[in-house]
Structure formats: C-alpha cells, structure tokens
Design a protein around this motif. Structure first.
Motif, PDB file in Angstrom:
ATOM      1  N   PRO A  31       0.830  -1.214   0.000  1.00 17.82           N
ATOM      2  CA  PRO A  31       0.000   0.000   0.000  1.00 17.82           C
ATOM      3  C   PRO A  31       0.858   1.256   0.000  1.00 17.82           C
ATOM      4  CG  PRO A  31      -0.009  -1.029   2.165  1.00 17.82           C
ATOM      5  CD  PRO A  31       0.679  -1.994   1.248  1.00 17.82           C
ATOM      6  N   GLY A  32       0.274   2.336  -0.480  1.00 20.35           N
ATOM      7  CA  GLY A  32       0.973   3.608  -0.506  1.00 20.35           C
ATOM      8  C   GLY A  32       1.120   4.203   0.881  1.00 20.35           C
ATOM      9  N   ALA A  33       1.920   5.249   0.953  1.00 15.99           N
ATOM     10  CA  ALA A  33       2.168   5.927   2.224  1.00 15.99           C
ATOM     11  C   ALA A  33       1.040   6.902   2.522  1.00 15.99           C
ATOM     12  CB  ALA A  33       3.496   6.671   2.173  1.00 15.99           C
ATOM     13  N   GLU A  37       3.005  10.210   6.866  1.00 19.36           N
ATOM     14  CA  GLU A  37       4.309   9.600   6.595  1.00 19.36           C
ATOM     15  C   GLU A  37       5.073  10.407   5.554  1.00 19.36           C
ATOM     16  OE1 GLU A  37       6.205   5.234   5.379  1.00 19.36           O
ATOM     17  OE2 GLU A  37       4.027   5.528   5.380  1.00 19.36           O
ATOM     18  N   ILE A  38       4.366  10.861   4.526  1.00 29.31           N
ATOM     19  CA  ILE A  38       5.017  11.665   3.491  1.00 29.31           C
ATOM     20  C   ILE A  38       5.497  12.988   4.076  1.00 29.31           C
ATOM     21  CG2 ILE A  38       4.646  12.893   1.317  1.00 29.31           C
ATOM     22  CD1 ILE A  38       2.717  10.650   0.505  1.00 29.31           C
ATOM     23  N   CYS A  39       4.718  13.574   4.975  1.00 26.39           N
ATOM     24  CA  CYS A  39       5.127  14.835   5.605  1.00 26.39           C
ATOM     25  C   CYS A  39       6.393  14.658   6.434  1.00 26.39           C
ATOM     26  CB  CYS A  39       3.993  15.381   6.469  1.00 26.39           C
ATOM     27  SG  CYS A  39       2.611  16.063   5.523  1.00 26.39           S
ATOM     28  N   VAL A  40       6.534  13.513   7.125  1.00 23.91           N
ATOM     29  CA  VAL A  40       7.753  13.237   7.884  1.00 23.91           C
ATOM     30  C   VAL A  40       8.952  13.178   6.945  1.00 23.91           C
ATOM     31  CG1 VAL A  40       8.962  11.475   9.228  1.00 23.91           C
ATOM     32  CG2 VAL A  40       6.612  12.074   9.800  1.00 23.91           C
ATOM     33  N   VAL A  41       8.778  12.516   5.807  1.00 23.12           N
ATOM     34  CA  VAL A  41       9.858  12.436   4.821  1.00 23.12           C
ATOM     35  C   VAL A  41      10.241  13.832   4.333  1.00 23.12           C
ATOM     36  CG1 VAL A  41      10.468  11.608   2.514  1.00 23.12           C
ATOM     37  CG2 VAL A  41       9.253  10.108   4.087  1.00 23.12           C
ATOM     38  N   GLU A  42       9.247  14.659   4.084  1.00 22.78           N
ATOM     39  CA  GLU A  42       9.524  16.021   3.624  1.00 22.78           C
ATOM     40  C   GLU A  42      10.288  16.815   4.676  1.00 22.78           C
ATOM     41  OE1 GLU A  42       6.001  17.003   0.443  1.00 22.78           O
ATOM     42  OE2 GLU A  42       5.526  17.215   2.580  1.00 22.78           O
ATOM     43  N   TRP A  57       3.915   8.042  -4.291  1.00 22.87           N
ATOM     44  CA  TRP A  57       4.113   7.472  -2.961  1.00 22.87           C
ATOM     45  C   TRP A  57       2.783   7.163  -2.279  1.00 22.87           C
ATOM     46  CZ3 TRP A  57       8.362  11.339  -0.999  1.00 22.87           C
ATOM     47  CH2 TRP A  57       9.622  10.870  -1.398  1.00 22.87           C
ATOM     48  N   GLY A  58       1.791   8.003  -2.531  1.00 28.29           N
ATOM     49  CA  GLY A  58       0.491   7.781  -1.922  1.00 28.29           C
ATOM     50  C   GLY A  58      -0.280   6.622  -2.532  1.00 28.29           C
ATOM     51  N   LEU A  59       0.064   6.252  -3.759  1.00 34.12           N
ATOM     52  CA  LEU A  59      -0.650   5.187  -4.458  1.00 34.12           C
ATOM     53  C   LEU A  59      -0.072   3.810  -4.191  1.00 34.12           C
ATOM     54  CD1 LEU A  59      -1.151   6.948  -7.918  1.00 34.12           C
ATOM     55  CD2 LEU A  59      -2.959   6.340  -6.287  1.00 34.12           C
TER      56      LEU A  59
END
Length: 200
Positions: A31-33, A37-42, A57-59
């Motif tokens: 599954p995507g993030a 989780e994406i905000c932490v990476v940013e 990444w979300g998909l």
C-alpha cells in the motif's frame, strides 16, 4: 492534465494490467504511504516533494518490481537512508566527481531502484528540473549528460503503462511473465528457461 492526474491514471493502468495478467506481482504490491508519513519524509529532506512524486508514494509502496528492468520503489525509510549516506559522502569528500558532476545534492530524491533492499542502481528525481536521472554505485551518473532519454515521474509511468498494454510498440523494455509475475525482457536472462514474452 496535471502531473498528479497523469501519475494516478498511469498507475491505474499498470495496476489493472498486473491484476489481469500478472496476479502474483499484483498480490505483492504494498500500500501507498499516508499523508503523515510523506510529511515526515519532507521534514527530513527539508522540502516539499513535487506533486507527481507525492502522488506516486500515496498510491503504492512498490514491492513487486514492476517498473522497467524490474526496478522497484524503495521504502521511504530506505530512500531517506540512501539520500543521507550520499549527502554525508558529498560533505566529507566535497566537490564533484571527475566529470564535474556533484556526488549528490539535497534536492536529488531516490525514486526507483534495482530492488527495495539494494540500491546499487537508482533513478533519482532532480526536484529542480523535475526529471529522473540514473545513478549507480560504480560512479556512473547521467546528470548533465545525454546518455539516455530523460523522463518526469509521470512520463516514465506512462511509458511503462504503454509498454504493458502495447508490447509490440515497446521501445525501452518489453514485458514477459514467469509464474504469474511480471518480468521485463531486460531481466529475462535471470530465468531464461521459464521466461515467456507477453503476449505469448
């Protein structure tokens, strides 16, 4: 059409093809993030990711090696680890390689790799230009050269989808199957006795 929509549509075509023709690969997709989780990476990278990359990444979290050459998406953690290691090397060594190319830059984000666990060969996104470049551990980097056709995330995914749906027109790599898994022709040599082109 926005790049985000292009990514969504292209990934939908890829996933649909896998569901129909390569069910083992489809079942292996992760599954995507989530947005958090994406905000932490940013935060770690210190920048907002381009919309097409955030959308991908979300998909999907990869896991099935479905891109050309059976490249995969490294996990976000592995991507950050790779990026951090390259930045440390850049800071410690300083400057550029023999061809004048930086060892790494903060806005180069690893997107595709030869496997989720090994990043000997990587396609990274240059966030300034929005283009994907190739890098490998042997010191080859096509940044600033004309070694290969350059893609955005969306055009790369669209070519993968086109190659799956119309193999006769595929230019970069051609799809094949092994026991329900998608295996691109460039990786057919790994299992030459069982690989079959698609369509057979």
């Amino acid at each position: 059409m926005s790049a985000e929509r292009q990514v969504t549509e292209a990934w939908g075509r890829i996933e649909g093809w896998l569901r129909q023709y390569a069910p083992a690969s489809h079942a292996a997709l992760l599954p995507g993030a989530g947005e958090a989780e994406i905000c932490v990476v940013e935060e770690v990278y210190g920048m907002r990711m381009p919309g097409d990359l955030r959308t991908l990444w979300g998909l999907t979290g990869g896991g099935a090696g479905v891109f050309f050459g059976n490249y995969d998406l490294p996990s976000l953690g592995r991507g950050m680890e790779f990026h951090g290691n390259r930045m440390r090397f850049q800071l410690e060594d300083g400057g550029n390689d023999a061809n004048g190319i930086p060892w790494w830059r903060p806005d180069w984000i690893p997107v595709f790799s030869n496997s989720r666990d090994s990043q000997a060969f990587v396609k990274y996104l240059d966030c300034e230009s929005g283009l994907l470049y190739s890098w490998d551990r042997y010191g080859m980097n096509n940044y600033g050269t004309e070694k290969e056709e350059l893609d955005s995330v969306s055009t790369y995914l669209e070519e993968v989808a086109d190659s799956l749906e119309s193999p006769a027109l595929a230019v970069r790599d051609s799809p094949g199957l092994i026991d329900g898994y998608l295996v691109w022709e460039s990786r057919a040599h790994v299992h030459p006795d069982t690989w079959r082109p698609f369509p057979a």
